[in-house]
Design a protein around this motif. Structure first.
Motif, short mmCIF file in Angstrom:
data_model
loop_
_atom_site.label_atom_id
_atom_site.label_comp_id
_atom_site.label_asym_id
_atom_site.label_seq_id
_atom_site.Cartn_x
_atom_site.Cartn_y
_atom_site.Cartn_z
N ILE A 148 0.67 -1.34 0.01
CA ILE A 148 0.06 0.00 -0.05
C ILE A 148 0.91 1.04 0.01
O ILE A 148 0.62 2.30 -0.73
CB ILE A 148 -1.04 0.05 1.24
CG1 ILE A 148 -1.92 -1.24 1.19
CG2 ILE A 148 -1.70 1.39 1.32
CD1 ILE A 148 -2.67 -1.39 2.16
N SER A 149 1.91 1.34 0.76
CA SER A 149 2.84 2.42 0.72
C SER A 149 3.57 2.67 -0.61
O SER A 149 3.72 3.93 -0.87
CB SER A 149 3.79 2.31 1.87
OG SER A 149 4.85 1.22 1.21
N LEU A 150 3.81 1.51 -1.47
CA LEU A 150 4.23 1.86 -2.54
C LEU A 150 3.19 1.82 -3.92
O LEU A 150 3.43 2.39 -5.19
CB LEU A 150 5.14 0.50 -3.22
CG LEU A 150 6.43 0.55 -2.42
CD1 LEU A 150 6.94 -1.17 -2.67
CD2 LEU A 150 7.23 1.66 -2.46
N ALA A 151 2.01 1.72 -3.55
CA ALA A 151 0.65 1.82 -4.51
C ALA A 151 0.38 3.49 -5.04
O ALA A 151 0.28 4.09 -4.23
CB ALA A 151 -0.38 0.88 -4.00
N PRO A 152 0.38 3.44 -6.20
CA PRO A 152 0.01 4.96 -6.45
C PRO A 152 -1.42 5.15 -6.96
O PRO A 152 -2.03 5.98 -7.32
CB PRO A 152 0.93 5.13 -7.83
CG PRO A 152 0.70 3.89 -8.55
CD PRO A 152 1.01 2.76 -7.51
N ILE A 153 -2.20 3.91 -6.85
CA ILE A 153 -3.76 3.83 -7.21
C ILE A 153 -4.36 2.82 -6.50
O ILE A 153 -3.85 1.72 -6.32
CB ILE A 153 -3.94 3.82 -8.75
CG1 ILE A 153 -5.18 4.02 -9.16
CG2 ILE A 153 -3.57 2.36 -9.26
CD1 ILE A 153 -5.51 4.37 -10.61
N CYS A 154 -5.75 3.28 -6.10
CA CYS A 154 -6.58 2.37 -5.55
C CYS A 154 -8.04 2.33 -6.08
O CYS A 154 -8.47 3.45 -6.67
CB CYS A 154 -6.58 1.96 -4.07
SG CYS A 154 -7.51 3.68 -3.19
N PHE A 155 -8.65 1.41 -6.04
CA PHE A 155 -10.34 1.86 -6.65
C PHE A 155 -11.12 1.48 -5.46
O PHE A 155 -10.97 0.43 -4.32
CB PHE A 155 -10.46 0.41 -7.71
CG PHE A 155 -9.84 0.64 -9.00
CD1 PHE A 155 -10.52 1.67 -9.93
CD2 PHE A 155 -8.59 0.34 -9.24
CE1 PHE A 155 -9.86 1.82 -11.11
CE2 PHE A 155 -7.92 0.64 -10.33
CZ PHE A 155 -8.78 1.21 -11.40
N VAL A 156 -12.03 2.51 -5.14
CA VAL A 156 -12.85 2.44 -3.98
C VAL A 156 -14.55 2.17 -4.38
O VAL A 156 -14.84 2.72 -5.25
CB VAL A 156 -13.00 3.89 -3.42
CG1 VAL A 156 -13.62 4.06 -2.35
CG2 VAL A 156 -11.29 4.33 -3.07
N ALA A 157 -14.87 1.16 -3.64
CA ALA A 157 -16.25 0.65 -4.02
C ALA A 157 -17.13 1.16 -2.71
O ALA A 157 -16.92 0.79 -1.41
CB ALA A 157 -16.33 -0.68 -4.05
N THR A 158 -18.19 1.96 -2.97
CA THR A 158 -19.22 1.99 -1.88
C THR A 158 -20.55 2.00 -2.25
O THR A 158 -20.93 1.84 -3.68
CB THR A 158 -19.12 3.73 -1.55
OG1 THR A 158 -19.12 4.71 -2.64
CG2 THR A 158 -17.72 3.77 -0.92
N ALA A 159 -21.55 2.05 -1.42
CA ALA A 159 -23.11 1.96 -1.79
C ALA A 159 -23.76 2.86 -1.09
O ALA A 159 -23.58 2.99 -0.05
CB ALA A 159 -23.43 0.48 -1.78
#
Length: 220
Positions: free
Chosen positions: A48-59
């Motif tokens: 996570i510390s190296l990741a430049p992107i994440c996808f966020v799911a909500t509802a």
């Protein structure tokens, strides 16, 4: 590449048939069953510390879902402890789909991607918003702090295998499309809304300015 299908209306399973189909799948492997460790360990923390992107799911309260990408320089996603991660809310289009959903329904799921790595990290839990000045200061990029942070209390945490990204060849460039394959996003949305050529050109200029000057703070 698979051939495109002609227009069709596929037959859909009823509830009983769908349950029977799902029940017909093989048993989950012991490793797949055990891999959700429910906390962020040292491996996932580093990822996570190296990741430049994440996808966020909500509802929302009715279960209508939204998935949005969140991109930042490595180090911007903050693992606060083994059960808490924070994501900055950077300037956007002010639809606020994610934030509005969280006001109604705190459930959230995240997938972190790391360029060149085909495995991913998956988290799920509940989220609240924070304007804590120390946290926001730690999330500043180019001197610009986010308006708020999404702080996730992690319930589910595991490493996901590489099959999907290997199938997609995401990092190889094999399926990359040349620039100009599509018109600009402003022009495509303009086509969808039936805007005039003048309005499309104005929209293109606005988007270009946002991409150039508005990544880390709202445009004035």
């Amino acid at each position: 590449m698979p051939d495109a299908l002609p227009p069709l209306s596929p037959a859909l399973l009823d509830a009983d048939a769908a349950r029977a189909l799902v029940a017909s799948y093989g048993e989950v492997s012991s490793l797949a069953k055990a891999k959700d460790i429910g906390r962020i360990d040292a491996h996932m923390r580093r990822f996570i510390s190296l990741a430049p992107i994440c996808f966020v799911a909500t509802a929302d309260a009715e279960g209508r879902q939204d998935v949005t990408p969140r991109g930042d320089p490595p180090g911007s996603f903050k693992v606060l402890d083994e059960s808490t991660v924070a994501i900055a809310d950077r300037p956007g289009n002010n639809r606020l789909d994610t934030l509005r959903n969280l006001l109604e329904n705190p459930e959230i799921a995240l997938i972190f991607l790391l360029p060149g790595t085909n495995e991913t990290v998956r988290l799920a839990g509940t989220a609240r918003l924070s304007t804590d000045p120390t946290l926001l200061s730690a999330m500043a990029v180019q001197g610009k702090e986010p308006r708020c942070a999404i702080v996730v209390s992690v319930r589910q945490a595991y490493l996901h295998c590489a099959k999907a990204l290997l199938r997609s060849r995401l990092w190889t460039g094999d399926y990359a499309q040349p620039k100009g394959t599509f018109p600009s996003i402003a022009r495509m949305i303009g086509d969808q809304l039936g805007l005039s050529e003048t309005d499309k050109a104005t929209g293109e200029a606005r988007v270009e300015r946002a991409y150039r000057d508005g990544l880390w703070e709202p445009l004035k």
